[in-house]
Design an enzyme around this catalytic site. Structure first.
Site, PDB file in Angstrom:
ATOM      1  N   LYS A  81      -5.274  34.744  29.807  1.00 42.16           N
ATOM      2  CA  LYS A  81      -4.171  34.684  28.536  1.00 42.16           C
ATOM      3  C   LYS A  81      -5.233  34.125  27.654  1.00 42.16           C
ATOM      4  O   LYS A  81      -5.624  34.407  26.115  1.00 42.16           O
ATOM      5  CB  LYS A  81      -2.815  34.140  28.843  1.00 42.16           C
ATOM      6  CG  LYS A  81      -1.538  34.578  29.164  1.00 42.16           C
ATOM      7  CD  LYS A  81      -2.155  35.847  28.987  1.00 42.16           C
ATOM      8  CE  LYS A  81      -1.351  36.240  27.977  1.00 42.16           C
ATOM      9  NZ  LYS A  81      -0.971  37.549  27.142  1.00 42.16           N
ATOM     10  N   TYR A  92      -3.809  32.590  35.331  1.00 38.20           N
ATOM     11  CA  TYR A  92      -3.187  33.226  34.585  1.00 38.20           C
ATOM     12  C   TYR A  92      -3.564  32.935  33.511  1.00 38.20           C
ATOM     13  O   TYR A  92      -3.504  34.073  32.642  1.00 38.20           O
ATOM     14  CB  TYR A  92      -1.432  33.616  35.579  1.00 38.20           C
ATOM     15  CG  TYR A  92      -0.901  34.154  34.276  1.00 38.20           C
ATOM     16  CD1 TYR A  92      -1.086  35.231  33.318  1.00 38.20           C
ATOM     17  CD2 TYR A  92       0.524  32.873  33.313  1.00 38.20           C
ATOM     18  CE1 TYR A  92       0.620  35.365  32.410  1.00 38.20           C
ATOM     19  CE2 TYR A  92       1.327  32.872  31.841  1.00 38.20           C
ATOM     20  CZ  TYR A  92       0.906  34.417  31.349  1.00 38.20           C
ATOM     21  OH  TYR A  92       1.814  34.378  30.502  1.00 38.20           O
ATOM     22  N   TRP A 148      18.310  30.421  33.052  1.00 36.65           N
ATOM     23  CA  TRP A 148      17.702  29.336  33.999  1.00 36.65           C
ATOM     24  C   TRP A 148      18.305  29.828  35.330  1.00 36.65           C
ATOM     25  O   TRP A 148      19.149  29.462  35.775  1.00 36.65           O
ATOM     26  CB  TRP A 148      17.706  27.920  33.073  1.00 36.65           C
ATOM     27  CG  TRP A 148      17.450  27.514  34.111  1.00 36.65           C
ATOM     28  CD1 TRP A 148      17.168  26.203  35.574  1.00 36.65           C
ATOM     29  CD2 TRP A 148      15.595  27.236  33.762  1.00 36.65           C
ATOM     30  NE1 TRP A 148      15.912  25.132  35.625  1.00 36.65           N
ATOM     31  CE2 TRP A 148      15.727  25.566  34.391  1.00 36.65           C
ATOM     32  CE3 TRP A 148      15.493  27.129  32.421  1.00 36.65           C
ATOM     33  CZ2 TRP A 148      13.771  25.438  34.650  1.00 36.65           C
ATOM     34  CZ3 TRP A 148      12.871  26.928  32.469  1.00 36.65           C
ATOM     35  CH2 TRP A 148      13.122  25.571  33.668  1.00 36.65           C
ATOM     36  N   GLY A 166       9.377  44.802  29.641  1.00 38.79           N
ATOM     37  CA  GLY A 166       8.897  43.526  30.245  1.00 38.79           C
ATOM     38  C   GLY A 166      10.346  42.577  29.384  1.00 38.79           C
ATOM     39  O   GLY A 166      11.307  43.445  28.556  1.00 38.79           O
ATOM     40  N   THR A 216       0.597  32.502  24.913  1.00 41.83           N
ATOM     41  CA  THR A 216       0.919  31.939  25.725  1.00 41.83           C
ATOM     42  C   THR A 216       0.770  30.181  25.655  1.00 41.83           C
ATOM     43  O   THR A 216      -0.481  29.878  25.290  1.00 41.83           O
ATOM     44  CB  THR A 216       1.108  31.944  27.483  1.00 41.83           C
ATOM     45  OG1 THR A 216       1.893  31.186  27.856  1.00 41.83           O
ATOM     46  CG2 THR A 216      -0.514  31.755  27.700  1.00 41.83           C
TER      47      THR A 216
HETATM   48  N1  LIG Z   1       6.934  35.378  30.569  1.00 41.48           N
HETATM   49  C1  LIG Z   1       7.413  34.014  29.989  1.00 41.48           C
HETATM   50  O1  LIG Z   1       7.793  32.492  30.160  1.00 41.48           O
HETATM   51  C2  LIG Z   1       5.504  33.988  29.012  1.00 41.48           C
HETATM   52  C3  LIG Z   1       5.751  32.358  28.335  1.00 41.48           C
HETATM   53  C4  LIG Z   1       4.450  33.004  27.334  1.00 41.48           C
HETATM   54  C5  LIG Z   1       4.060  33.803  27.107  1.00 41.48           C
HETATM   55  N2  LIG Z   1       4.283  35.421  28.003  1.00 41.48           N
HETATM   56  C6  LIG Z   1       3.545  36.585  27.347  1.00 41.48           C
HETATM   57  O2  LIG Z   1       5.021  37.572  27.024  1.00 41.48           O
HETATM   58  C7  LIG Z   1       4.294  38.927  27.360  1.00 41.48           C
HETATM   59  C8  LIG Z   1       5.187  39.676  28.041  1.00 41.48           C
HETATM   60  O3  LIG Z   1       5.219  39.079  29.045  1.00 41.48           O
HETATM   61  P1  LIG Z   1       7.164  39.026  30.039  1.00 41.48           P
HETATM   62  O4  LIG Z   1       7.903  37.988  30.737  1.00 41.48           O
HETATM   63  O5  LIG Z   1       8.097  40.514  29.030  1.00 41.48           O
HETATM   64  O6  LIG Z   1       6.323  40.308  31.000  1.00 41.48           O
HETATM   65  P2  LIG Z   1       7.069  40.575  32.210  1.00 41.48           P
HETATM   66  O7  LIG Z   1       8.518  40.530  32.155  1.00 41.48           O
HETATM   67  O8  LIG Z   1       6.586  40.510  32.937  1.00 41.48           O
HETATM   68  O9  LIG Z   1       7.097  42.150  31.514  1.00 41.48           O
HETATM   69  C9  LIG Z   1       5.712  42.751  31.333  1.00 41.48           C
HETATM   70  C10 LIG Z   1       5.504  44.179  31.139  1.00 41.48           C
HETATM   71  O10 LIG Z   1       4.087  44.510  31.061  1.00 41.48           O
HETATM   72  C11 LIG Z   1       3.371  46.163  31.482  1.00 41.48           C
HETATM   73  N3  LIG Z   1       3.041  45.705  31.997  1.00 41.48           N
HETATM   74  C12 LIG Z   1       1.948  45.346  33.317  1.00 41.48           C
HETATM   75  N4  LIG Z   1       0.619  46.058  32.927  1.00 41.48           N
HETATM   76  C13 LIG Z   1       0.469  46.867  32.100  1.00 41.48           C
HETATM   77  C14 LIG Z   1      -0.726  47.711  32.317  1.00 41.48           C
HETATM   78  N5  LIG Z   1      -2.057  48.254  33.176  1.00 41.48           N
HETATM   79  N6  LIG Z   1      -0.673  48.477  31.388  1.00 41.48           N
HETATM   80  C15 LIG Z   1       0.616  48.928  31.063  1.00 41.48           C
HETATM   81  N7  LIG Z   1       1.684  47.712  30.471  1.00 41.48           N
HETATM   82  C16 LIG Z   1       1.725  47.189  31.832  1.00 41.48           C
HETATM   83  C17 LIG Z   1       5.041  45.643  32.356  1.00 41.48           C
HETATM   84  O11 LIG Z   1       5.071  47.352  33.044  1.00 41.48           O
HETATM   85  P3  LIG Z   1       6.152  47.741  34.143  1.00 41.48           P
HETATM   86  O12 LIG Z   1       7.029  47.099  33.642  1.00 41.48           O
HETATM   87  O13 LIG Z   1       5.813  48.648  33.852  1.00 41.48           O
HETATM   88  O14 LIG Z   1       5.008  46.947  34.988  1.00 41.48           O
HETATM   89  C18 LIG Z   1       5.967  45.434  31.477  1.00 41.48           C
HETATM   90  O15 LIG Z   1       6.740  45.887  30.043  1.00 41.48           O
HETATM   91  C19 LIG Z   1       3.232  38.828  28.202  1.00 41.48           C
HETATM   92  O16 LIG Z   1       2.170  38.550  26.939  1.00 41.48           O
HETATM   93  C20 LIG Z   1       2.975  37.322  28.528  1.00 41.48           C
HETATM   94  O17 LIG Z   1       1.899  36.637  29.243  1.00 41.48           O
HETATM   95  C21 LIG Z   1       5.352  34.990  28.848  1.00 41.48           C
END
Ligand SMILES: NC(=O)c1ccc[n+]([C@@H]2O[C@H](COP(=O)([O-])OP(=O)(O)OC[C@H]3O[C@@H](n4cnc5c(N)ncnc54)[C@H](OP(=O)(O)O)[C@@H]3O)[C@@H](O)[C@H]2O)c1
Length: 247
Positions: free
Chosen positions: A132, A128, A156, A10, A103
């Site tokens: 969380k 969502y 962005w 991710g 988050t």
């Molecule tokens: N993005 C933001 O702005 C943001 C802000 C605050 C907090 N967060 C938190 O930061 C963390 C990472 O977010 P991100 O933005 O990096 O998310 P992301 O880019 O959407 O990546 C999600 C990851 O989770 C994996 N995943 C999804 N379903 C899964 C499953 N059933 N089993 C195992 N792996 C699974 C995906 O694997 P595949 O690619 O193989 O599906 C991918 O590696 C999350 O906990 C999110 O809630 C994100």
């Protein structure tokens, strides 16, 4: 140290595996097809076999806005709540330290002046963030667990950004570096990571984006947008400077 990172493909995970504080560690970074966190037996089996010292749980189903179908909500709950619970349970069973990524959106953004502290009570807006928020106590059920709330962007992608909406977002590489440092610390409980409180517009411009200002009044949609989910990072800063803010 042996460190298992879920969600390593991710946005955050890709930077985390490159973070210098983890450079000397043995990392296991299974894809979701190698390790589906909603598969209880696979999760327990993976942790028993790898015997990690630490599990950094980044995997989640994220989405920003708009109406979710019931199927999307179910899938989101399964990964973000049930899956997080399986990871926490398995980490507890093998005695691994759990670092669970959450988050700033667990807060509704209505606190005047923002800067939410770890002691503030979550009140998520939307499905969502609700998933969380629901996962946090499950993670904290693992002894010594650290739940890290943060927010970040890689880039962005929009032409405009809010001048009246506030955040403590970090560039993703900085967020990943701080997360890696926190994972290597002995901190437990809730921890807020972030940059200074600033408008989305200011943040977007720090990423080098050529953006025009907009305001919340210009947006119409089904979900209310949190106005100010900036995080107070006193606990983290005190830890880094060798003083305690936990008294
Ligand atoms: N993005 C933001 O702005 C943001 C802000 C605050 C907090 N967060 C938190 O930061 C963390 C990472 O977010 P991100 O933005 O990096 O998310 P992301 O880019 O959407 O990546 C999600 C990851 O989770 C994996 N995943 C999804 N379903 C899964 C499953 N059933 N089993 C195992 N792996 C699974 C995906 O694997 P595949 O690619 O193989 O599906 C991918 O590696 C999350 O906990 C999110 O809630 C994100």
């Amino acid at each position: 140290m042996r460190i298992l990172i879920t969600g390593a493909s991710g946005a955050l995970g890709r930077h985390l595996v490159l973070a210098s504080p983890l450079a000397e560690d043995e990392l296991l970074t299974p894809s979701s097809s190698d390790l589906d966190v909603t598969d209880e037996r696979a999760v327990v089996g993976c942790l028993r076999e790898f015997e990690p010292n630490t599990v950094i749980h980044c995997a989640a189903r994220i989405r920003s806005r708009g109406a979710d179908s019931p199927e999307q909500r179910l899938a989101m709950s399964r990964v973000n709540v049930y899956g997080a619970g399986q990871v926490a349970r398995a980490a507890k069973e093998v005695g691994a330290r759990l670092v669970h990524v959450s988050t700033d959106f667990v807060f509704d953004g209505s606190k005047p002046g923002g800067l939410y502290r770890e002691t503030d009570v979550p009140c998520p807006l939307g499905y969502y963030p609700l998933t969380k928020a629901a996962a946090e106590p499950l993670a904290l059920g693992c002894p010594g667990a650290l739940v890290v709330r943060l927010s970040f962007n890689e880039s962005w992608p929009y032409p405009r950004a809010f001048s009246d909406r506030f955040t403590s977002k970090l560039p993703v590489a900085v967020a990943a570096h701080q997360l890696a440092l926190a994972a290597k610390s002995e901190l437990s409980g809730l921890l807020h990571l972030g940059g200074p409180r600033r408008s989305y517009l200011e943040f977007a411009r720090t990423l080098g984006a050529d953006v025009e200002p907009m305001t919340l009044a210009e947006v119409d949609g089904p979900d209310p947008l949190p106005v100010d989910t900036s995080l107070d990072t006193t606990r983290w800063r005190a830890h880094r400077h060798g003083t305690s803010s936990d008294a």
